[in-house]
Scaffold this motif. Structure first.
Motif, PDB file in Angstrom:
ATOM      1  N   SER A  34     -42.794  76.652  46.018  1.00  0.00           N
ATOM      2  CA  SER A  34     -43.287  77.416  47.171  1.00  0.00           C
ATOM      3  C   SER A  34     -42.876  76.760  48.487  1.00  0.00           C
ATOM      4  O   SER A  34     -42.529  77.455  49.457  1.00  0.00           O
ATOM      5  N   GLN A  35     -42.885  75.429  48.544  1.00  0.00           N
ATOM      6  CA  GLN A  35     -42.436  74.728  49.752  1.00  0.00           C
ATOM      7  C   GLN A  35     -40.940  74.951  49.967  1.00  0.00           C
ATOM      8  O   GLN A  35     -40.488  75.153  51.098  1.00  0.00           O
ATOM      9  N   ARG A  38     -40.350  78.537  51.168  1.00  0.00           N
ATOM     10  CA  ARG A  38     -40.788  78.687  52.567  1.00  0.00           C
ATOM     11  C   ARG A  38     -39.698  78.157  53.506  1.00  0.00           C
ATOM     12  O   ARG A  38     -39.321  78.809  54.478  1.00  0.00           O
ATOM     13  N   THR A 149     -33.395  76.590  49.355  1.00  0.00           N
ATOM     14  CA  THR A 149     -34.388  76.479  48.282  1.00  0.00           C
ATOM     15  C   THR A 149     -33.872  75.541  47.190  1.00  0.00           C
ATOM     16  O   THR A 149     -34.580  74.626  46.751  1.00  0.00           O
TER      17      THR A 149
END
Length: 188
Positions: A34-35, A38, A149
């Motif tokens: 998720s980090q 983001r 990512t």
């Protein structure tokens, strides 16, 4: 520009963000998906907007230099490619960074903006050739999202050396795309 050139341009524009993401991932303690997503989203959106801004600037000037447009596009891409290659050989700074500031929204946005200056210049160059800027911007944004990512998730494993090599490869790709633009214009 053909679809392969657009895709290569998207990946070339994302290599400096990939290099920054590897560094960020290496500095983070066990980054979560998720980090990473983001950060990829922030970088991708910024990287997609900047070529459109550059394209708008370039369109304003295109009527004045239409006879040399292919040379302008080639020169900008050549210069950016050489700059990326030069940065690929420079050593990383050894100063410690506050992780909370570095991985916050503002820190990510500033890093994303700093890695997207080349996309702004590419947008200016693309204004001088018949290019669908919306498609190019979308491809650049998506490539950057994926590469950032991936870069953050691989950062702990790969470290900064791969990041520097990615920037070198991106520079070579930019020069190649510029050469293809020049060739297509002169041959056509």
């Amino acid at each position: 520009m053909n679809p392969v050139s657009v895709l290569l341009l998207g990946f070339a524009m994302s290599t400096d963000a990939f290099a920054a993401a590897i560094g960020r991932g290496a500095a983070m303690s066990r980054p979560r998906l998720s980090q990473a997503m983001r950060a990829g989203l922030i970088f991708g959106v910024i990287e997609a907007i900047t070529p459109v801004l550059g394209w708008l600037l370039g369109k304003g000037a295109s009527r004045y230099i239409e006879a040399w447009d292919h040379w302008v596009a080639f020169g900008l891409l050549l210069g950016l490619g050489l700059h990326m290659i030069w940065n690929g050989f420079k050593p990383e700074p050894a100063e410690p960074v506050d992780e909370a500031k570095q991985h916050g929204l503002v820190g990510l946005a500033v890093t994303g903006l700093s890695t997207s200056i080349d996309a702004l210049a590419v947008g200016v160059g693309l204004a001088f050739v018949d290019t669908p800027i919306a498609v190019v911007a979308l491809v650049i944004g998506l490539c950057t999202f994926c590469m950032v990512t991936l870069g953050i998730m691989l950062g702990r494993v790969l470290g900064a050396m791969v990041g520097k090599r990615a920037e070198l490869i991106g520079g070579v790709i930019l020069i190649g795309v510029g050469a293809v633009i020049l060739y297509e214009h002169l041959a056509g």
